[in-house]
Motif scaffolding. Structure first.
Motif, short mmCIF file in Angstrom:
data_model
loop_
_atom_site.label_atom_id
_atom_site.label_comp_id
_atom_site.label_asym_id
_atom_site.label_seq_id
_atom_site.Cartn_x
_atom_site.Cartn_y
_atom_site.Cartn_z
N ARG A 207 -1.67 -2.03 16.04
CA ARG A 207 -2.70 -1.04 15.69
C ARG A 207 -2.91 -0.96 14.18
NH1 ARG A 207 -2.33 4.22 19.74
NH2 ARG A 207 -2.13 3.06 21.69
N LEU A 208 -1.81 -1.00 13.44
CA LEU A 208 -1.93 -0.95 11.98
C LEU A 208 -2.64 -2.18 11.45
CD1 LEU A 208 1.66 0.35 11.10
CD2 LEU A 208 -0.46 1.66 10.90
N LEU A 209 -2.28 -3.34 11.97
CA LEU A 209 -2.87 -4.58 11.51
C LEU A 209 -4.37 -4.61 11.82
CD1 LEU A 209 -1.28 -8.07 11.78
CD2 LEU A 209 -3.66 -7.77 12.36
N ALA A 210 -4.72 -4.20 13.04
CA ALA A 210 -6.15 -4.18 13.43
C ALA A 210 -6.94 -3.23 12.53
CB ALA A 210 -6.28 -3.76 14.89
N THR A 211 -6.37 -2.06 12.29
CA THR A 211 -7.06 -1.08 11.44
C THR A 211 -7.26 -1.63 10.03
OG1 THR A 211 -6.09 0.73 12.72
CG2 THR A 211 -6.99 1.28 10.56
N TYR A 212 -6.23 -2.29 9.50
CA TYR A 212 -6.37 -2.86 8.16
C TYR A 212 -7.45 -3.93 8.12
CZ TYR A 212 -5.72 -5.48 3.95
OH TYR A 212 -5.98 -6.12 2.76
N LEU A 213 -7.51 -4.77 9.14
CA LEU A 213 -8.52 -5.83 9.16
C LEU A 213 -9.94 -5.26 9.16
CD1 LEU A 213 -6.98 -8.44 11.64
CD2 LEU A 213 -7.22 -8.64 9.16
N GLY A 214 -10.10 -4.05 9.66
CA GLY A 214 -11.42 -3.41 9.64
C GLY A 214 -11.84 -2.95 8.27
N ALA A 215 -10.88 -2.91 7.32
CA ALA A 215 -11.15 -2.40 5.98
C ALA A 215 -11.69 -0.97 6.08
CB ALA A 215 -12.08 -3.32 5.21
N LYS A 216 -12.20 -0.44 4.99
CA LYS A 216 -12.68 0.95 5.03
C LYS A 216 -13.89 1.09 5.94
CE LYS A 216 -11.06 2.41 0.46
NZ LYS A 216 -11.45 2.94 -0.88
N VAL A 217 -14.75 0.08 5.94
CA VAL A 217 -16.03 0.20 6.66
C VAL A 217 -15.83 0.24 8.17
CG1 VAL A 217 -18.23 -0.95 7.09
CG2 VAL A 217 -17.28 -0.92 4.79
N ASN A 218 -14.96 -0.62 8.70
CA ASN A 218 -14.79 -0.70 10.15
C ASN A 218 -13.37 -0.36 10.61
OD1 ASN A 218 -17.41 -1.57 11.26
ND2 ASN A 218 -17.13 -3.32 9.90
N ALA A 219 -12.64 0.38 9.78
CA ALA A 219 -11.27 0.75 10.16
C ALA A 219 -11.26 1.60 11.43
CB ALA A 219 -10.60 1.50 9.01
N GLU A 220 -12.19 2.53 11.53
CA GLU A 220 -12.19 3.43 12.69
C GLU A 220 -12.50 2.70 14.00
OE1 GLU A 220 -14.35 7.52 14.22
OE2 GLU A 220 -14.28 7.08 12.08
N PRO A 221 -13.56 1.88 14.08
CA PRO A 221 -13.78 1.16 15.34
C PRO A 221 -12.66 0.18 15.65
CG PRO A 221 -15.43 0.54 13.69
CD PRO A 221 -14.72 1.73 13.16
N MET A 222 -12.06 -0.45 14.64
CA MET A 222 -10.93 -1.36 14.91
C MET A 222 -9.74 -0.59 15.46
SD MET A 222 -11.48 -4.63 14.37
CE MET A 222 -10.11 -5.58 13.68
N GLU A 223 -9.53 0.60 14.93
CA GLU A 223 -8.43 1.43 15.43
C GLU A 223 -8.70 1.87 16.86
OE1 GLU A 223 -6.21 5.00 16.36
OE2 GLU A 223 -8.36 4.99 15.96
N GLN A 224 -9.96 2.22 17.17
CA GLN A 224 -10.33 2.59 18.54
C GLN A 224 -10.12 1.41 19.49
OE1 GLN A 224 -14.18 4.55 19.14
NE2 GLN A 224 -14.13 5.25 17.02
N LEU A 225 -10.54 0.23 19.06
CA LEU A 225 -10.38 -0.97 19.89
C LEU A 225 -8.91 -1.22 20.21
CD1 LEU A 225 -12.18 -4.32 19.62
CD2 LEU A 225 -9.70 -4.32 19.55
N ALA A 226 -8.04 -1.10 19.20
CA ALA A 226 -6.61 -1.34 19.41
C ALA A 226 -6.00 -0.31 20.35
CB ALA A 226 -5.88 -1.35 18.07
N ARG A 227 -6.56 0.90 20.35
CA ARG A 227 -6.04 1.94 21.25
C ARG A 227 -6.38 1.63 22.71
NH1 ARG A 227 -8.10 6.19 18.08
NH2 ARG A 227 -9.52 6.70 19.78
N VAL A 228 -7.62 1.16 22.96
CA VAL A 228 -8.04 0.95 24.35
C VAL A 228 -7.65 -0.43 24.88
CG1 VAL A 228 -9.93 2.58 24.11
CG2 VAL A 228 -10.36 0.16 23.73
N LEU A 229 -7.29 -1.35 23.95
CA LEU A 229 -6.89 -2.69 24.36
C LEU A 229 -5.48 -2.95 23.83
CD1 LEU A 229 -7.73 -5.36 25.75
CD2 LEU A 229 -8.58 -6.12 23.51
N PRO A 230 -4.45 -2.55 24.56
CA PRO A 230 -3.09 -2.66 24.05
C PRO A 230 -2.65 -4.10 23.87
CG PRO A 230 -3.08 -2.01 26.37
CD PRO A 230 -4.51 -1.96 25.91
N VAL A 231 -1.73 -4.30 22.95
CA VAL A 231 -1.28 -5.65 22.64
C VAL A 231 -0.54 -6.29 23.82
CG1 VAL A 231 0.98 -5.04 21.63
CG2 VAL A 231 -0.29 -7.04 20.77
#
Length: 434
Positions: free
Chosen positions: A187-211
């Protein structure tokens, strides 16, 4: 001549009281009782009175208790301390300006020390020069006057505070990830890859699609991409794009969505932002890179915390996405030249903002100081970040040489300079005291 009753912050009162900088050998309350300070108490950074375990003699009577500070005496009532039992043990009220007596519940009045008339004018002038200036860094004009050792000490303090703050966020993610370190790292890695602009949708994606679901398909990169792009809502409908890759991706996602019941978890496409982004930072590129990271590394957590060798870590993170994303930035639109790999700068940022805080949190969880040392070592081995804040520091003489320095400088700016908490900073304190 008395110091002007110009506005001060409560931190100035804490500073005067803690270091006993009043300009008279004999302190007296507003009622004329002599105050002898055996110990000013310990600064309380939690809820409740400002100083704990103070030892005073007031009017010949020994007192042990708490001390509270306000700019005006009436702030006691404004803050509703009169109805808060946590303040029943206050033995002295220190104020900048005494504007009215404050009664206790038993009808007696709280002993009050007014600081404005007994504060050295030079001390007030130095304090106001810092807090009322217009420079982004309040001490910009005086910074070079501070000894390098003191500057370094404050940077160390700021860096540890930043790591602690980031560790609190990692702990929050850990607690909301079923206390699973692998899920937390993902989740942390996905959020970071989203950078500031897309951090929130990347974090949402990681929540609904578990590793753990992605791990079931590590042997198929196209299936990993289908899951990620499908849940992101980014796979084009058939009428928009129908190249071979997209057709296969669409078919794989339809199968996997039906298998795992994912249809109602798909994110709306409008949450992704594309404006003001370089193509290398498009959501499509970041998801393709995430798919490759999951495929190549069975445990993202182990990759991020498993090595003390920074070059090895950087190499492990600089992955190349699938062939399609080596020639495309978006679906259906081939580009002549594509910067598709997760570059060195992005990998460095990932270590600074994800690996180091993750290590610091895990070190605290395991009570393993060596892991905290490793987190700090990562920052010391990486080049500094180059941004507006680090350039401001460089202009006034603080030479930022490593990521350790830049992270400390950013924390110092955001948490001390911007709110003008100069008297919570060793640099600001030195300038006022000396």
């Amino acid at each position: 001549m008395l110091p002007a009753l110009s506005p001060v912050q409560e931190e100035f009162l804490y500073f005067i009281w803690q270091f006993q900088y009043a300009s008279t050998a004999t302190l007296t309350t507003t009622d004329g009782e002599v105050i002898e300070v055996h110990h000013p108490g310990f600064r309380n950074h939690n809820a409740g009175p400002d100083f704990l375990n103070a030892r005073l003699r007031i009017g010949g009577v020994e007192w042990v208790g708490t001390v509270e500070a306000h700019v005006k005496t009436s702030d006691w009532l404004l803050h509703r301390h009169q109805g808060d039992r946590a303040y029943d043990n206050v033995i002295l009220h220190i104020v900048w300006q005494h504007d009215r007596p404050v009664p206790r519940p038993d009808g007696t009045y709280l002993p009050t020390l007014e600081l404005a008339p007994i504060t050295p004018g030079t001390l007030l002038t130095k304090y106001q020069a810092l807090t009322q200036g217009t420079d982004a860094i309040p001490c910009a004009g005086q910074f070079r006057m501070v000894k390098p050792l003191r500057q370094t000490a404050m940077l160390d303090t700021a860096l540890m505070q930043r790591l602690e703050r980031k560790a609190d966020h990692v702990k929050f993610v850990y607690d909301h990830s079923g206390q699973d370190w692998e899920e937390t790292a993902y989740r942390l890695l996905a959020t970071y890859l989203g950078a500031k602009v897309n951090a929130e949708p990347m974090e949402q994606l990681a929540r609904v699609l578990p590793v753990r679901l992605l791990h079931k398909h590590r042997n198929s990169l196209i299936q990993l991409e289908a899951l990620l792009f499908g849940i992101a809502g980014l796979i084009p409908i058939e009428a928009d794009t129908n190249d071979d890759y997209t057709v296969v991706l669409r078919r794989e996602y339809q199968f996997l969505a039906a298998k795992y019941g994912l249809a109602d978890k798909q994110l709306p496409v409008h949450i992704w932002k594309w404006g003001k982004l370089r193509p290398a930072g498009f959501p499509t590129m970041r998801l393709a890179q995430l798919a490759r990271l999951v495929q190549e590394h069975g445990s993202l957590f182990s990759v991020l915390i498993g090595s003390s060798d920074t070059p090895t870590l950087l190499k492990a993170l600089q992955v190349m996405p699938s062939a399609y994303w080596q020639t495309h930035y978006r679906f259906g639109k081939a580009a002549n030249k594509v910067s598709s790999s997760l570059g060195e700068a992005a990998a460095e940022g990932l270590l600074v903002n994800t690996a180091a805080p993750l290590l610091a949190t895990y070190a605290k969880h395991k009570d393993a100081p060596d892991l905290l040392d490793r987190a700090i070592a990562i920052l010391e081995q990486l080049p500094p970040e180059d941004n507006r804040i680090t350039r401001l520091w460089d202009e006034i003489g603080l030479h930022v040489r490593t990521a350790f320095d830049s992270q400390a400088a950013i924390e110092l700016y955001n948490e001390f300079c911007t709110p003008k908490r100069c008297l919570n900073c060793q640099i600001g304190m030195a300038l006022v005291r000396e």
